[in-house]
Design a protein around this motif. Structure first.
Motif, PDB file in Angstrom:
ATOM      1  N   LEU A   9      40.787  37.352  27.213  1.00 41.91           N
ATOM      2  CA  LEU A   9      41.572  36.799  28.314  1.00 41.91           C
ATOM      3  C   LEU A   9      41.481  35.285  28.313  1.00 41.91           C
ATOM      4  CD1 LEU A   9      40.649  39.065  31.368  1.00 41.91           C
ATOM      5  CD2 LEU A   9      42.863  38.879  30.241  1.00 41.91           C
ATOM      6  N   PRO A  10      42.615  34.623  28.504  1.00 43.02           N
ATOM      7  CA  PRO A  10      42.550  33.161  28.669  1.00 43.02           C
ATOM      8  C   PRO A  10      41.736  32.841  29.920  1.00 43.02           C
ATOM      9  CG  PRO A  10      44.822  33.910  28.386  1.00 43.02           C
ATOM     10  CD  PRO A  10      43.969  35.122  28.538  1.00 43.02           C
ATOM     11  N   PRO A  11      41.050  31.712  29.948  1.00 37.24           N
ATOM     12  CA  PRO A  11      40.183  31.378  31.092  1.00 37.24           C
ATOM     13  C   PRO A  11      40.896  31.437  32.441  1.00 37.24           C
ATOM     14  CG  PRO A  11      39.843  29.809  29.314  1.00 37.24           C
ATOM     15  CD  PRO A  11      40.984  30.698  28.903  1.00 37.24           C
ATOM     16  N   GLU A  12      42.166  30.985  32.501  1.00 38.77           N
ATOM     17  CA  GLU A  12      42.863  31.010  33.798  1.00 38.77           C
ATOM     18  C   GLU A  12      43.080  32.433  34.302  1.00 38.77           C
ATOM     19  OE1 GLU A  12      46.127  30.688  30.650  1.00 38.77           O
ATOM     20  OE2 GLU A  12      44.174  29.776  30.978  1.00 38.77           O
ATOM     21  N   LEU A  13      43.214  33.403  33.401  1.00 39.95           N
ATOM     22  CA  LEU A  13      43.331  34.799  33.827  1.00 39.95           C
ATOM     23  C   LEU A  13      41.966  35.373  34.166  1.00 39.95           C
ATOM     24  CD1 LEU A  13      45.962  36.443  31.446  1.00 39.95           C
ATOM     25  CD2 LEU A  13      46.224  35.767  33.824  1.00 39.95           C
ATOM     26  N   ALA A  14      40.994  35.106  33.326  1.00 39.86           N
ATOM     27  CA  ALA A  14      39.656  35.645  33.543  1.00 39.86           C
ATOM     28  C   ALA A  14      39.096  35.192  34.889  1.00 39.86           C
ATOM     29  CB  ALA A  14      38.735  35.231  32.401  1.00 39.86           C
ATOM     30  N   ASP A  15      39.389  33.960  35.263  1.00 41.09           N
ATOM     31  CA  ASP A  15      38.876  33.434  36.524  1.00 41.09           C
ATOM     32  C   ASP A  15      39.799  33.713  37.705  1.00 41.09           C
ATOM     33  OD1 ASP A  15      36.745  32.444  35.079  1.00 41.09           O
ATOM     34  OD2 ASP A  15      37.596  30.435  34.884  1.00 41.09           O
ATOM     35  N   GLY A  16      41.074  34.033  37.427  1.00 41.34           N
ATOM     36  CA  GLY A  16      42.025  34.121  38.521  1.00 41.34           C
ATOM     37  C   GLY A  16      42.523  35.495  38.873  1.00 41.34           C
ATOM     38  N   VAL A  17      42.655  36.402  37.925  1.00 44.88           N
ATOM     39  CA  VAL A  17      43.315  37.676  38.188  1.00 44.88           C
ATOM     40  C   VAL A  17      42.383  38.705  38.847  1.00 44.88           C
ATOM     41  CG1 VAL A  17      42.905  38.792  35.952  1.00 44.88           C
ATOM     42  CG2 VAL A  17      45.003  39.263  37.187  1.00 44.88           C
ATOM     43  N   PHE A  18      41.093  38.559  38.690  1.00 47.59           N
ATOM     44  CA  PHE A  18      40.170  39.562  39.210  1.00 47.59           C
ATOM     45  C   PHE A  18      39.829  39.434  40.695  1.00 47.59           C
ATOM     46  CE2 PHE A  18      39.359  39.762  34.613  1.00 47.59           C
ATOM     47  CZ  PHE A  18      39.628  41.110  34.417  1.00 47.59           C
ATOM     48  N   PRO A  19      39.817  38.237  41.276  1.00 45.27           N
ATOM     49  CA  PRO A  19      39.504  38.141  42.708  1.00 45.27           C
ATOM     50  C   PRO A  19      40.526  38.897  43.568  1.00 45.27           C
ATOM     51  CG  PRO A  19      39.284  35.997  41.683  1.00 45.27           C
ATOM     52  CD  PRO A  19      39.915  36.914  40.662  1.00 45.27           C
ATOM     53  N   ILE A  20      40.050  39.468  44.635  1.00 48.27           N
ATOM     54  CA  ILE A  20      40.884  40.313  45.494  1.00 48.27           C
ATOM     55  C   ILE A  20      42.083  39.564  46.066  1.00 48.27           C
ATOM     56  CG2 ILE A  20      39.624  39.935  47.643  1.00 48.27           C
ATOM     57  CD1 ILE A  20      39.941  43.037  48.046  1.00 48.27           C
ATOM     58  N   GLY A  21      41.985  38.271  46.284  1.00 52.07           N
ATOM     59  CA  GLY A  21      43.074  37.514  46.885  1.00 52.07           C
ATOM     60  C   GLY A  21      44.119  37.013  45.914  1.00 52.07           C
ATOM     61  N   CYS A  22      43.996  37.325  44.641  1.00 51.48           N
ATOM     62  CA  CYS A  22      44.949  36.819  43.656  1.00 51.48           C
ATOM     63  C   CYS A  22      46.326  37.460  43.868  1.00 51.48           C
ATOM     64  CB  CYS A  22      44.456  37.099  42.238  1.00 51.48           C
ATOM     65  SG  CYS A  22      45.582  36.490  40.977  1.00 51.48           S
ATOM     66  N   PRO A  23      47.384  36.654  44.058  1.00 54.17           N
ATOM     67  CA  PRO A  23      48.723  37.197  44.287  1.00 54.17           C
ATOM     68  C   PRO A  23      49.242  38.048  43.124  1.00 54.17           C
ATOM     69  CG  PRO A  23      48.689  34.833  44.691  1.00 54.17           C
ATOM     70  CD  PRO A  23      47.357  35.196  44.127  1.00 54.17           C
ATOM     71  N   SER A  24      48.745  37.784  41.921  1.00 55.37           N
ATOM     72  CA  SER A  24      49.222  38.569  40.774  1.00 55.37           C
ATOM     73  C   SER A  24      48.873  40.045  40.917  1.00 55.37           C
ATOM     74  CB  SER A  24      48.645  38.021  39.467  1.00 55.37           C
ATOM     75  OG  SER A  24      47.245  38.177  39.424  1.00 55.37           O
ATOM     76  N   ARG A  25      47.825  40.357  41.667  1.00 57.95           N
ATOM     77  CA  ARG A  25      47.460  41.762  41.856  1.00 57.95           C
ATOM     78  C   ARG A  25      48.556  42.523  42.611  1.00 57.95           C
ATOM     79  NH1 ARG A  25      41.084  41.994  43.194  1.00 57.95           N
ATOM     80  NH2 ARG A  25      41.456  44.217  42.955  1.00 57.95           N
ATOM     81  N   ARG A  26      49.163  41.862  43.581  1.00 58.04           N
ATOM     82  CA  ARG A  26      50.258  42.497  44.336  1.00 58.04           C
ATOM     83  C   ARG A  26      51.466  42.722  43.438  1.00 58.04           C
ATOM     84  NH1 ARG A  26      53.299  39.548  49.033  1.00 58.04           N
ATOM     85  NH2 ARG A  26      55.105  40.870  49.061  1.00 58.04           N
ATOM     86  N   VAL A  27      51.797  41.724  42.617  1.00 58.88           N
ATOM     87  CA  VAL A  27      52.919  41.854  41.696  1.00 58.88           C
ATOM     88  C   VAL A  27      52.629  42.958  40.675  1.00 58.88           C
ATOM     89  CG1 VAL A  27      54.303  40.672  39.950  1.00 58.88           C
ATOM     90  CG2 VAL A  27      53.618  39.467  42.029  1.00 58.88           C
ATOM     91  N   LEU A  28      51.424  42.974  40.132  1.00 54.72           N
ATOM     92  CA  LEU A  28      51.053  44.028  39.180  1.00 54.72           C
ATOM     93  C   LEU A  28      51.170  45.409  39.806  1.00 54.72           C
ATOM     94  CD1 LEU A  28      48.001  42.415  37.374  1.00 54.72           C
ATOM     95  CD2 LEU A  28      50.162  43.113  36.323  1.00 54.72           C
ATOM     96  N   ASP A  29      50.794  45.519  41.070  1.00 53.05           N
ATOM     97  CA  ASP A  29      50.907  46.795  41.771  1.00 53.05           C
ATOM     98  C   ASP A  29      52.358  47.263  41.807  1.00 53.05           C
ATOM     99  OD1 ASP A  29      49.907  49.005  43.321  1.00 53.05           O
ATOM    100  OD2 ASP A  29      50.704  48.009  45.108  1.00 53.05           O
ATOM    101  N   HIS A  30      53.283  46.367  42.067  1.00 52.83           N
ATOM    102  CA  HIS A  30      54.704  46.723  42.136  1.00 52.83           C
ATOM    103  C   HIS A  30      55.264  47.106  40.767  1.00 52.83           C
ATOM    104  CE1 HIS A  30      55.291  44.013  45.927  1.00 52.83           C
ATOM    105  NE2 HIS A  30      54.521  45.039  46.143  1.00 52.83           N
ATOM    106  N   ILE A  31      54.956  46.301  39.759  1.00 56.93           N
ATOM    107  CA  ILE A  31      55.610  46.504  38.465  1.00 56.93           C
ATOM    108  C   ILE A  31      54.932  47.551  37.599  1.00 56.93           C
ATOM    109  CG2 ILE A  31      56.645  44.226  38.427  1.00 56.93           C
ATOM    110  CD1 ILE A  31      54.460  43.334  36.528  1.00 56.93           C
ATOM    111  N   THR A  32      53.678  47.881  37.880  1.00 52.58           N
ATOM    112  CA  THR A  32      53.018  48.886  37.051  1.00 52.58           C
ATOM    113  C   THR A  32      52.929  50.240  37.731  1.00 52.58           C
ATOM    114  OG1 THR A  32      50.805  48.224  37.793  1.00 52.58           O
ATOM    115  CG2 THR A  32      51.674  47.184  35.776  1.00 52.58           C
ATOM    116  N   SER A  33      53.534  50.376  38.890  1.00 53.94           N
ATOM    117  CA  SER A  33      53.587  51.706  39.489  1.00 53.94           C
ATOM    118  C   SER A  33      54.509  52.571  38.624  1.00 53.94           C
ATOM    119  CB  SER A  33      54.140  51.633  40.917  1.00 53.94           C
ATOM    120  OG  SER A  33      55.532  51.336  40.903  1.00 53.94           O
ATOM    121  N   LYS A  34      54.271  53.846  38.649  1.00 57.31           N
ATOM    122  CA  LYS A  34      55.093  54.763  37.847  1.00 57.31           C
ATOM    123  C   LYS A  34      56.573  54.559  38.138  1.00 57.31           C
ATOM    124  CE  LYS A  34      55.110  59.033  39.292  1.00 57.31           C
ATOM    125  NZ  LYS A  34      54.787  60.443  39.536  1.00 57.31           N
ATOM    126  N   TRP A  35      56.934  54.503  39.405  1.00 57.90           N
ATOM    127  CA  TRP A  35      58.346  54.392  39.758  1.00 57.90           C
ATOM    128  C   TRP A  35      58.882  53.010  39.443  1.00 57.90           C
ATOM    129  CZ3 TRP A  35      59.777  58.984  39.595  1.00 57.90           C
ATOM    130  CH2 TRP A  35      59.075  60.016  40.206  1.00 57.90           C
TER     131      TRP A  35
END
Length: 130
Positions: A15-41
């Protein structure tokens, strides 16, 4: 003497450092986007729309098993995320068309290899083969 298995032929890059440090914290906005785009539907609707503009009924038929409520929720999320455009046609009866935005097409191009991998490996994974 125990022999360890050979490493896989394909290795993921670290993982690039910006992802390793940014995507895992609970408040990262990318988690919400990932939830939408990686849902089955979400994935299935994006793939269906990659085939071109479609009406609600077309999407419902194409995405077998989706409820009306889930289709509506998923389309609204994808529209809010800027991945899908909803166009109401001034016709009687009313007609609404859905299509991918430029960002939606960009995302779909990235999803296709993942979906191809899942399709190619599904039988072995489900049947417990290695």
């Amino acid at each position: 003497m125990e022999v360890s298995p050979s490493p896989p032929a394909v290795h993921a890059a670290p993982l690039p450092p910006e992802l390793a440090d940014g995507v895992f914290p609970i408040g990262c906005p990318s988690r919400r986007v990932l939830d939408h785009i990686t849902s089955k539907w979400g994935v299935l609707i994006l793939l269906a729309l990659s085939e071109g503009e479609q009406r609600w009924s077309d999407l419902r038929r194409r995405t077998e098993g989706i409820s009306e409520k889930m289709l509506a929720q998923t389309l609204k999320s994808l529209e809010r995320d800027g991945l899908v455009t909803r166009t109401a046609q001034p016709l009687i009866p009313p007609r609404v068309d859905y299509s991918l935005t430029e960002r939606g097409y960009e995302l779909t191009a990235l999803l296709l290899p993942l979906v191809q991998w899942a399709f190619d490996n599904a039988d072995e994974i489900i049947n417990g083969q290695s």
